[in-house]
Write an enzyme that holds these catalytic residues in place. Sequence first.
Site, PDB file in Angstrom:
ATOM      1  N   ASP A 242       0.813  -1.215   0.000  1.00  0.00           N
ATOM      2  CA  ASP A 242       0.000   0.000   0.000  1.00  0.00           C
ATOM      3  C   ASP A 242       0.848   1.267   0.000  1.00  0.00           C
ATOM      4  OD1 ASP A 242       0.933  -0.542   2.558  1.00  0.00           O
ATOM      5  OD2 ASP A 242      -1.035  -0.947   3.391  1.00  0.00           O
TER       6      ASP A 242
ATOM      7  N   ASN B 224      -7.821  -2.699  13.945  1.00  0.00           N
ATOM      8  CA  ASN B 224      -9.201  -2.973  13.499  1.00  0.00           C
ATOM      9  C   ASN B 224      -9.265  -4.210  12.592  1.00  0.00           C
ATOM     10  OD1 ASN B 224      -8.017  -2.077  11.165  1.00  0.00           O
ATOM     11  ND2 ASN B 224      -9.372  -0.316  10.855  1.00  0.00           N
TER      12      ASN B 224
ATOM     13  N   HIS C 132      -7.394  -4.705   9.851  1.00  0.00           N
ATOM     14  CA  HIS C 132      -7.049  -4.502   8.434  1.00  0.00           C
ATOM     15  C   HIS C 132      -5.761  -5.238   8.067  1.00  0.00           C
ATOM     16  CE1 HIS C 132      -4.744  -0.460   9.270  1.00  0.00           C
ATOM     17  NE2 HIS C 132      -3.893  -1.459   9.246  1.00  0.00           N
TER      18      HIS C 132
ATOM     19  N   GLU D 164      -9.717  -2.003   4.846  1.00  0.00           N
ATOM     20  CA  GLU D 164     -10.385  -1.629   6.086  1.00  0.00           C
ATOM     21  C   GLU D 164     -11.665  -2.449   6.294  1.00  0.00           C
ATOM     22  OE1 GLU D 164      -8.275  -0.031   7.844  1.00  0.00           O
ATOM     23  OE2 GLU D 164      -8.859   2.070   7.886  1.00  0.00           O
TER      24      GLU D 164
END
Length: 235
Positions: free
Chosen positions: A67, A136, A138, A143
């Site tokens: 990313d 979270n 990811h 996400e």
Amino acid sequence: MKIIRVADYETLSSKTADLIAAQVLVKPNCILGLATGSTPIGTYEKLIEWHEKKGLDFSEVTSINLDEYVGLDSNDKNSYRFFMNYHLFEHINIVRSNTYVPNGMTKDWEKECETYDHRILQLGGIDLQLLGIGNNGHIGFNEPGETFVKNTHLVELGESTIQANSRFFETLEEVPKQAITMGIGAIMQAKKVLLIANGKEKEEIVEKAFHGPITPQVPASILQLHPDVTVICSF
Ligand code: F6R
């Protein structure tokens, strides 16, 4: 799936580096999927040691990163291209033109994403994908959401990701709100996946991801369906 608990970050880093080094030794022209963030920094240090002390040769390796932030160029110290150059590429003999990170400065997101997926296909897929995990759940910047997104895509970063990543920036406002991330498809098609998690704060999400239901609300949970996943954690 193999879950390996190790005593500390040092051991996590050397074990992870050893597995990556083994991949490079058995297939010198392998395709490595790489990650940024705090967790892999120790692994990259150990890989540099492998190169300097044991002559591990990266000259035929190709790397493809997960990313990149939108709006940060390669000279920005918070860009993931800068991170990779600084923490790994400048210290090993990988050919720089064989290292790929999405271009966060592109004006044509769709084309950049398509080109990225096309490149992964052309390379014949990823041999070994290194992953961290967000608080979270990811992986890359995939996400939590309603569906698993297959292809490389532009993503709006969630509040918890922006908060977590603000530790690298002077102010919260400076944290980019968007990123380009490899999708779940390329990650799931990697031949091997190596996920690393360090610190008490990751314990709960690792438990959810690997022992809870498979749901796009916890993107890493999809890895339960991958045939060759190793999770190395120190907490
Ligand atoms: C980074 C990436 C992210 C991180 C995750 C964990 O390229 O893809 O998914 O792996 O946010 O980050 P750290 O290691 O900083 O806890």
